[in-house]
Structure formats: C-alpha cells, structure tokens
Design an enzyme around this catalytic site. Structure first.
Site, PDB file in Angstrom:
ATOM      1  N   GLU A   1       0.868  -1.187   0.000  1.00  0.00           N
ATOM      2  CA  GLU A   1       0.000   0.000   0.000  1.00  0.00           C
ATOM      3  C   GLU A   1       0.896   1.225   0.000  1.00  0.00           C
ATOM      4  OE1 GLU A   1      -3.195  -0.291  -0.602  1.00  0.00           O
ATOM      5  OE2 GLU A   1      -2.615  -2.382  -0.782  1.00  0.00           O
ATOM      6  N   CYS A  30      -1.741   9.270   4.090  1.00  0.00           N
ATOM      7  CA  CYS A  30      -1.776   8.871   2.690  1.00  0.00           C
ATOM      8  C   CYS A  30      -3.069   9.363   2.049  1.00  0.00           C
ATOM      9  CB  CYS A  30      -1.657   7.370   2.570  1.00  0.00           C
ATOM     10  SG  CYS A  30      -2.858   6.522   3.595  1.00  0.00           S
TER      11      CYS A  30
HETATM   12  P1  NAD Z   1       8.849   4.742   3.412  1.00  0.00           P
HETATM   13  O1  NAD Z   1       8.578   4.074   2.121  1.00  0.00           O
HETATM   14  O2  NAD Z   1       9.974   5.664   3.517  1.00  0.00           O
HETATM   15  O3  NAD Z   1       9.076   3.626   4.543  1.00  0.00           O
HETATM   16  C1  NAD Z   1       8.136   2.590   4.796  1.00  0.00           C
HETATM   17  C2  NAD Z   1       8.837   1.441   5.503  1.00  0.00           C
HETATM   18  O4  NAD Z   1       9.757   0.848   4.584  1.00  0.00           O
HETATM   19  C3  NAD Z   1       9.656   1.860   6.704  1.00  0.00           C
HETATM   20  O5  NAD Z   1       9.524   0.884   7.719  1.00  0.00           O
HETATM   21  C4  NAD Z   1      11.072   1.866   6.161  1.00  0.00           C
HETATM   22  O6  NAD Z   1      12.053   1.677   7.135  1.00  0.00           O
HETATM   23  C5  NAD Z   1      11.020   0.691   5.217  1.00  0.00           C
HETATM   24  N1  NAD Z   1      12.057   0.632   4.177  1.00  0.00           N
HETATM   25  C6  NAD Z   1      12.798   1.632   3.651  1.00  0.00           C
HETATM   26  N2  NAD Z   1      13.627   1.135   2.712  1.00  0.00           N
HETATM   27  C7  NAD Z   1      13.389  -0.199   2.628  1.00  0.00           C
HETATM   28  C8  NAD Z   1      13.914  -1.261   1.836  1.00  0.00           C
HETATM   29  N3  NAD Z   1      14.862  -1.072   0.933  1.00  0.00           N
HETATM   30  N4  NAD Z   1      13.434  -2.511   2.021  1.00  0.00           N
HETATM   31  C9  NAD Z   1      12.453  -2.737   2.902  1.00  0.00           C
HETATM   32  N5  NAD Z   1      11.934  -1.774   3.695  1.00  0.00           N
HETATM   33  C10 NAD Z   1      12.385  -0.521   3.553  1.00  0.00           C
HETATM   34  O7  NAD Z   1       7.468   5.434   3.845  1.00  0.00           O
HETATM   35  P2  NAD Z   1       7.193   6.320   5.146  1.00  0.00           P
HETATM   36  O8  NAD Z   1       7.866   7.627   5.007  1.00  0.00           O
HETATM   37  O9  NAD Z   1       7.431   5.517   6.371  1.00  0.00           O
HETATM   38  O10 NAD Z   1       5.607   6.511   5.035  1.00  0.00           O
HETATM   39  C11 NAD Z   1       5.007   7.500   4.263  1.00  0.00           C
HETATM   40  C12 NAD Z   1       4.479   6.923   2.967  1.00  0.00           C
HETATM   41  O11 NAD Z   1       3.566   5.862   3.246  1.00  0.00           O
HETATM   42  C13 NAD Z   1       3.687   7.924   2.137  1.00  0.00           C
HETATM   43  O12 NAD Z   1       4.025   7.764   0.791  1.00  0.00           O
HETATM   44  C14 NAD Z   1       2.236   7.507   2.386  1.00  0.00           C
HETATM   45  O13 NAD Z   1       1.352   7.889   1.366  1.00  0.00           O
HETATM   46  C15 NAD Z   1       2.372   6.040   2.498  1.00  0.00           C
HETATM   47  N6  NAD Z   1       1.247   5.436   3.206  1.00  0.00           N
HETATM   48  C16 NAD Z   1       0.327   4.731   2.478  1.00  0.00           C
HETATM   49  C17 NAD Z   1      -0.763   4.182   3.111  1.00  0.00           C
HETATM   50  C18 NAD Z   1      -1.786   3.398   2.341  1.00  0.00           C
HETATM   51  O14 NAD Z   1      -2.619   2.734   2.949  1.00  0.00           O
HETATM   52  N7  NAD Z   1      -1.765   3.454   1.016  1.00  0.00           N
HETATM   53  C19 NAD Z   1      -0.927   4.346   4.477  1.00  0.00           C
HETATM   54  C20 NAD Z   1       0.033   5.065   5.194  1.00  0.00           C
HETATM   55  C21 NAD Z   1       1.127   5.601   4.540  1.00  0.00           C
END
Ligand code: NAD
Length: 530
Positions: free
Chosen positions: A286, A320
């Site tokens: 997501e 989001c």
């Molecule tokens: P992010 O993508 O930076 O991080 C998400 C997670 O991924 C974190 O736990 C991070 O440590 C991990 N991560 C980073 N690099 C990785 C890798 N190479 N391999 C595996 N894991 C890795 O996102 P964020 O800043 O934590 O969250 C904000 C984003 O999330 C926004 O884009 C928002 O729209 C989205 N979001 C979407 C929903 C939805 O339901 N669609 C809900 C909440 C947030």
C-alpha cells in the site's frame, strides 16, 4: 461467538476525566523517555550496541528511545526463527489465535492513553489524532479476530454424490511486515495481527521514525501470551535489513505500507527467486497518494471548505489519504479560496502535548527540507501562496499550514506526493474538467466530491478512479469495517485493510476431497480443469 464488530469510540477530551487521564499518560511517558530497547528474535532479547535514536519531531533534542540496530546476520536469523515458530503456530486453532487478538485489544483499550501519549511524543500527533490511531489499532484486532473465525468456519462448496469436499484456509508462512511511521500504531499493528491471526509468523521491522510505539505494542502481544518467535521485533535501517528480510528465501510474503519508491523496490526484489526458494512471494504493497477534493459549483461551500481544510492539515498533511489538491469550479473559486484561508488561519501550530494544539511538527529533518522545497517549487511554477509558507526548524520541524492557489494541472506540486501541510488549489473550468484533473495522476487512493447534484455524485462514483471515494465529506478518516481501505494504480495493491477481503491476502485455500460410499461416474471422471 463474539458480539458483532463495533468501532472503538473516540475519546471525548472535553470531559475533564478523559483530559486528566491523558495528562497522566503524557507524564508517565515523559518519565520513560530515552530508554534503550532490544531486538527480540525468537523470544531472545538481543543488543548490538549500535543504536538508532527516535526523537520527538516537535522537540528535536528530546530522545524518545534508543533502539539496537540489527545486522544483516540478525535479520537472517529473525527470518529463520520465524520459520521455526511457524511449524507450531500454524497448527494452533483459529479460535486460539482469535482469542489472542481479543486479549491484545483488551490490553490496548486498558492502556489506550498511554499508547496515544507515545505517539504524541514520537511522531507529534495531536491528542485527537493519536487517539484515533490507537482506536484504529484496537479495531484491527477486534475486526480481524472475527474475520479469522469467519474464514475458519465451513466454506460453501457445491457438493457432488460420492465425495466429501472441504475448503480450508491455511496460512502462507513467514512474512516481512514493513509499516510506515504515519499510523505507527494502527497500520503497524493491523498488518502484524492480520498476519498472525491467520497462522503466519513474522519479522516486524518498524519504521526508524516510530520504533517506540511498535515496541510498546510488541510488549502487549507478549503480555497477551504470544509465543516466542511468532512476531520477531527487529529495528534497523530499512534499506539494509529491510532488503534482507524481503530477499530471504524463507520469506513467503511481504506486507508493506509506505512510499511508492520503496514499495516498488520491495515488489521488484520480491519477484527474484533465491536459492532454495520454492514459492512466488506474495506482496501486499500500500503506497502513496495525491488525493483530491473536487468542489462543484453547486456544493455547500462551507461544508466543502471545512472538509478540505481538515483533510489537508490533519496530522500535518501526513496521511496517505490527505487532501493535497482542491480542485474547484471556476464559478465558486474565489469564494472557496476565502473560506479555505479563513479556516486555515484558525489552526494552532504548536507542541502536541498541549491539548489545544491542532497541528504540530512534521516527522523529521528530511521531510522538513523536502516539504519546504515543494513550497518553493510551487511558487516558482506560478502558484500564489495565500496563507502559510513559513517554517521554523529550531525547536522542532514546524511548517505552517500552507495554501497555494492558481496551481496549474501538471505542475510538480499538483502531481507529486508532498506528504506535508501543503494544499495546492486548482481552478477547473467545470465539473468535466475537474474530474479530468483529479484523475490525471499516477495515484488513486482517496478522493472526495462536494456537490448537491445527485447526477454529479453518480458520475464521480463511475469516473473518479480511486479506491476510497467520499461524497460530501472529507477524504480522510477511514474506519475499520466501515471503509475498507486501499488504493488503485501507484497507490498500491488495493488490499482493502479493515475489510472482509483483507485476511485472504495472508491465506491460501486448500481443498480436500474424499471419496465416500458408492462412487459415480462423474466423481471418477473428475472435471475438465483437473
Ligand atoms: P517509506 O517508504 O519511507 O518507509 C516505509 C517502511 O519501509 C519503513 O519501515 C522503512 O524503514 C522501510 N524501508 C525503507 N527502505 C526499505 C527497503 N529497501 N526494504 C524494505 N523496507 C524498507 O514510507 P514512510 O515515510 O514511512 O511513510 C510514508 C508513505 O507511506 C507515504 O508515501 C504515504 O502515502 C504512504 N502510506 C500509504 C498508506 C496506504 O494505505 N496506502 C498508508 C500510510 C502511509
């Protein structure tokens, strides 16, 4: 059988007893700040001595906690331990697993304000935003427990003479659970308990911006009786140990919520088959949004302005589902701008421990810089800043709620996810034009339309291509069970968290067919698809 699912009520903080409980919880959390937290792998508490610090975004010198960083070797071990635990956990009954979730929900309810107070400090949520996050986490436990019981009950099949056929949902195996920081309790807990209640075991790698709240939740799982190894708590760099748990051949699925960039990376890496791997990994991803609210010329403009401002600036625009684009019919454009600015001017930007604060700091320095650069970009591309635009990173990462008008369709701040308190306002020629602008993005998460014309609303139902469409209400605030949540296109796999389809993503169906009594030709012949 448990009672019918009901959403956890939000706390009414105008009642002094509730406000007083929250103040006590804030004081308790403040007395516990700065502690060190271990990794927990196979039930063993492990310290590496190499730390990441979680800090308070509204008070950047305040350390929330120090978290041991996993190494690649420990990340591999976490997957191995989860695989070991799977061998027994998969055989526990659905009723026992559901009962565990009911116990977790009860513990969370009991210590609700404490969980919210951790979020107030760790991610700068205001009181109501933190309370909503905790309530949603409780809802996920209550909802998925009931859902598991439903999936474990007899599943309807067409019966034929001479055979007894049964379809049963069985777990997948080891999952990597990778949540974002913005719903650090609800999404983190929701993805974890969905995986666990369906009989899987996981490595939970919380966001480095919100590990404390995840650890508090993990302790509650332990308190509720979760056996060692079923959830392995692993903090560390997303890029480093995240890749390890995604790549591991024993990882069967990945439950990810976060940005489009990381989600696509996870999806791509998960597609590669590694030595010893005997399945295709399932990815639930997501991702981001560029959510729009359309205001038609016949809308109730006061309602629309309130909905736009709440959706744009709730939790600093870091949802989001946040409204980052208001697309307004030219006939009501100027009036709407006034109303939006008026409501935005009443937002109180301050420390989130203060009950009267309505907006606070953005998550970290990287976000602070990125959001500020989007504001500059918006101006340089011809946008007119109506209110806000300023920021102060001294004490914490504070950015004023910012409204930029006259943004052109296709402009950077009209297309890219900013994930901060910046609203782009776009003038549409008419309703046709508004729908076209709204759909002209790579994302498709939430959207809303304000109009008093049923025909326009009906068109939106058909043409506005988003996973969660709201009519005459704000585009944030999805409730478990009520608004199953997930987006289209680059917003993700449309998993519909909090809905009746969600647990299927963590299960596979097995059909057992037993020949009984007198056989018939048909049973022996099988079917064309055998
Ligand atoms: P992010 O993508 O930076 O991080 C998400 C997670 O991924 C974190 O736990 C991070 O440590 C991990 N991560 C980073 N690099 C990785 C890798 N190479 N391999 C595996 N894991 C890795 O996102 P964020 O800043 O934590 O969250 C904000 C984003 O999330 C926004 O884009 C928002 O729209 C989205 N979001 C979407 C929903 C939805 O339901 N669609 C809900 C909440 C947030």
């Amino acid at each position: 059988m448990p009672s019918e699912f009901r959403n956890e009520p939000f706390t009414d903080f105008t009642k002094e007893e509730n406000a007083s409980s929250m103040r006590d919880a804030i004081a308790k959390v403040q007395s516990e700040l700065g502690r060190e937290y271990p990794l927990v792998i196979g039930g063993e508490r492990i310290r590496t001595g190499n730390f990441l610090e979680s800090i308070n975004p509204a008070n950047r010198t305040q350390v929330i906690g120090r978290f041991n960083k996993a190494t690649r070797e420990l990340a591999n071990r976490a997957v191995e331990e989860a695989a070991k635990a799977f061998e027994t956990w998969k055989n526990t009954s659905a009723a026992d697993r559901a009962a565990l979730l009911f116990r977790v929900a009860a513990i969370m309810r009991e210590r609700k304000h404490e969980l919210s107070a951790w979020m107030i400090h760790e991610v700068a949520k205001t009181w109501p935003e933190a309370d909503g996050d905790t309530a949603e986490a409780i809802d996920f436990c209550e909802f998925y427990a009931r859902e598991m019981l439903r999936y474990a009950s007899d599943q309807p099949l067409t019966q034929i003479p001479g055979e007894q056929n049964r379809l049963e949902y069985v777990p997948l195996g080891v999952g990597a659970v990778i949540p974002p920081w913005n719903f650090p309790c609800a999404i983190m807990a929701g993805m974890t308990v969905a995986a666990v209640v369906t009989g899987n075991t996981v490595v939970l790698k919380p966001s480095s911006d919100a590990p404390a709240i995840a650890f508090k939740f993990f302790e509650m799982l332990e308190e509720a009786g979760l056996p060692p190894g079923v959830v392995n708590f692993m903090t560390g760099s997303g890029a480093e140990v995240g890749d390890v748990i995604v790549d591991h051949p024993k990882t069967r699925f990945i439950a990810f919520t976060g940005s489009k960039e990381v989600g696509l990376r996870v999806n791509e890496r998960a597609a590669k088959v590694h030595e010893g791997q005997i399945w295709i990994k399932r990815v639930v991803a997501e991702m981001g949004g560029k959510d729009a609210i359309i205001v038609a010329d016949d809308a109730d403009l006061d309602e629309a302005a309130t909905g736009v401002v709440q959706s744009a600036f709730g939790f600093q625009g870091q949802k989001c589902s946040a409204c980052s684009r208001a697309i307004i019919d030219s006939r009501v454009y100027d009036t709407m701008l006034e109303k939006i600015v008026d409501r935005t001017s009443k937002i109180k930007l301050a420390d989130p421990t203060d009950q009267t604060t309505s907006m606070s700091a953005v998550i970290n320095e990287k976000a602070f810089k990125s959001i500020n650069s989007y504001i500059e970009k918006g101006k340089s591309e011809g946008g007119r800043v109506l209110i806000g635009g300023g920021s102060d990173g001294e004490q914490g990462f504070f950015i004023e709620p910012t409204v930029i008008a006259d943004v052109k369709p296709g402009a950077t701040i009209e297309q890219e996810e900013i994930f901060g308190p910046v609203l782009a306002v776009i003038k549409a020629e008419n309703y046709d034009d508004a729908l076209k602008i709204a759909n002209d993005t790579q994302f498709g998460l939430t959207g809303a339309v304000y109009s008093q014309d049923e025909a326009k609303l009906e068109r939106a139902r058909r043409e506005f291509h988003v996973g969660n469409l709201y009519l005459n209400r704000k585009c944030t605030g999805a409730l478990v069970g009520v608004h199953p949540f997930g987006g289209f296109n680059m917003s993700g796999t449309d998993s519909k968290a909090g809905g009746r389809d969600y647990l299927l993503l963590f299960l596979q169906a097995k059909v057992a067919s037993e020949k009984v009594g007198a056989t018939t030709k048909r049973a022996e012949a099988g079917t064309a698809t055998d």
